[in-house]
Design a protein around this motif. Structure first.
Motif, short mmCIF file in Angstrom:
data_model
loop_
_atom_site.label_atom_id
_atom_site.label_comp_id
_atom_site.label_asym_id
_atom_site.label_seq_id
_atom_site.Cartn_x
_atom_site.Cartn_y
_atom_site.Cartn_z
N MET A 187 5.88 5.20 -1.12
CA MET A 187 4.63 4.83 -1.41
C MET A 187 3.97 4.50 -0.04
SD MET A 187 4.18 1.32 -3.37
CE MET A 187 4.15 -0.18 -2.43
N LEU A 188 2.47 4.45 -0.23
CA LEU A 188 1.93 4.09 0.96
C LEU A 188 1.73 2.50 0.83
CD1 LEU A 188 -1.43 6.36 1.34
CD2 LEU A 188 0.52 6.33 2.83
N TYR A 189 2.01 1.86 1.89
CA TYR A 189 2.03 0.19 1.81
C TYR A 189 0.95 -0.12 2.91
CZ TYR A 189 3.79 -4.47 2.06
OH TYR A 189 3.60 -5.89 1.79
N LYS A 190 -0.07 -0.92 2.35
CA LYS A 190 -1.29 -1.48 2.84
C LYS A 190 -1.82 -0.54 3.93
CE LYS A 190 0.22 -6.07 2.30
NZ LYS A 190 0.72 -7.45 3.06
#
Length: 348
Positions: A1-4
């Motif tokens: 997933m995309l993180y920050k």
């Protein structure tokens, strides 16, 4: 997933009230009913692991594409295959077009590769020309990345140019990565593929996905074709064994039998795309020629936020290398959806 980090692509419908999503270029008819049924029927099997070898799906794909099963590798979406390819090959210098899909550069740079770009010109409709051949001849490349039709322009590469690029890459031992994820929904779906060379040259790699063709973005299912068994083995070792879920495998195998569904989608796109382009031009937008199921266009004023306020999401293309502010991409959708889009633009 995309993180920050921000989502660099389309499909940003989460946390917003979106009525019409024109930002992703999936099949305007949605997902084939047979694929949906396969997902529902697979629900009773969720207690077991998926087939790590994707046996049934690989067999169906090999038959459809006319290649041996040993030439097929499935992945959790095209993006996963792009990254595993770059990590397996680890080229030192790679060439891509500009503008084009951003994940090639992201994956190449993650693998420590120097990425260089051949700029396409707006005044030429962002079409690749023979100038690409000069760049191929002048520099020592390890890999060349092409998207056919190109994203976000919708332009197919001229078949003669594509063939010559292939010949030069084969002659010089350059790896040629060709993303054909949108090809099945384009005007040239039957005669623009380079998959016929998979058994002839191990350096060619063809990327395909169920995401766009069969409207299965949420399931994450892609596949590739290559005659280089050592490469596919290396790519496989770079992902976990169960990277293709059981529902995705079932839906993929079911979708491959939906030829009438695909034919209907192509006919719809063939009717709607020129009409949508004409309406956009009437409103004063500059529209790039396209042979795919989406249109790239330029607007003299911001339209992203005003459309968003009306519940319509388009792709802001200002983050594509080779473009900039004012460039947008919109999918070709159902007639009534296209009319609502044009009506909202007219109001703006």
């Amino acid at each position: 997933m995309l993180y920050k980090s921000e989502n660099p692509h389309g499909g940003g419908v989460y946390g917003r009230t979106i009525k019409l999503d024109f930002s992703v270029n999936t099949n305007p008819l949605g997902t084939p009913p047979a694929a949906i049924r396969a997902v529902v029927e697979s629900a009773g099997l969720l207690c077991q692991y998926p087939d790590p070898g994707c046996g049934a799906l690989v067999s169906a794909l090999a038959e459809r594409e006319g290649v041996p099963e040993a030439c097929v590798l499935c992945g959790g979406g095209a993006a996963e295959l792009i990254f595993s390819y770059c990590l397996a090959v680890r080229p030192r210098r790679a060439l891509e077009l500009a503008p084009t899909f951003s994940e090639y550069a992201a994956a190449l740079e993650a693998a420590g590769c120097q990425v260089e770009r051949h700029p396409l010109r707006a005044e030429e409709g962002f079409a690749a020309t023979d100038a690409l051949l000069e760049v191929l001849s002048d520099t020592d490349w390890d890999a060349v990345f092409l998207c056919n039709p190109n994203n976000p322009t919708g332009q197919l590469l001229d078949p003669a140019l594509l063939e010559e690029v292939f010949r030069r890459c084969r002659r010089r031992g350059i790896r040629l990565f060709v993303d054909e994820c949108f090809l099945d929904l384009s005007d040239g779906w039957a005669d623009h593929s380079l998959k016929k060379y998979v058994l002839e040259y191990n350096g060619i790699f063809i990327l395909r996905a169920f995401t766009k063709t069969y409207g299965m973005a949420g399931l994450r299912l892609g596949y590739c074709l290559s005659g280089d068994g050592a490469l596919l083995s290396a790519m496989s070792r770079l992902t976990q064994p169960w990277n293709v879920s059981l529902p995705a495998q079932a839906a993929g195998a079911a979708a491959l039998g939906e030829e009438a569904f695909l034919a209907e989608a192509r006919a719809l796109i063939g009717r709607e795309r020129p009409q949508l382009r004409g309406e956009l031009e009437k409103l004063g937008f500059t529209v790039c020629p396209s042979q795919a199921n989406y249109l790239l266009f330029w607007s003299p004023k911001d339209i992203f936020q005003p459309l968003l306020e009306r519940g319509i999401l388009i792709r802001d293309c200002s983050n594509y290398r080779g473009l900039g502010p004012g460039w947008y991409r919109a999918a070709v959708k159902l007639p009534e959806e296209n009319r609502s889009f044009i009506q909202a633009l007219g109001e703006i």
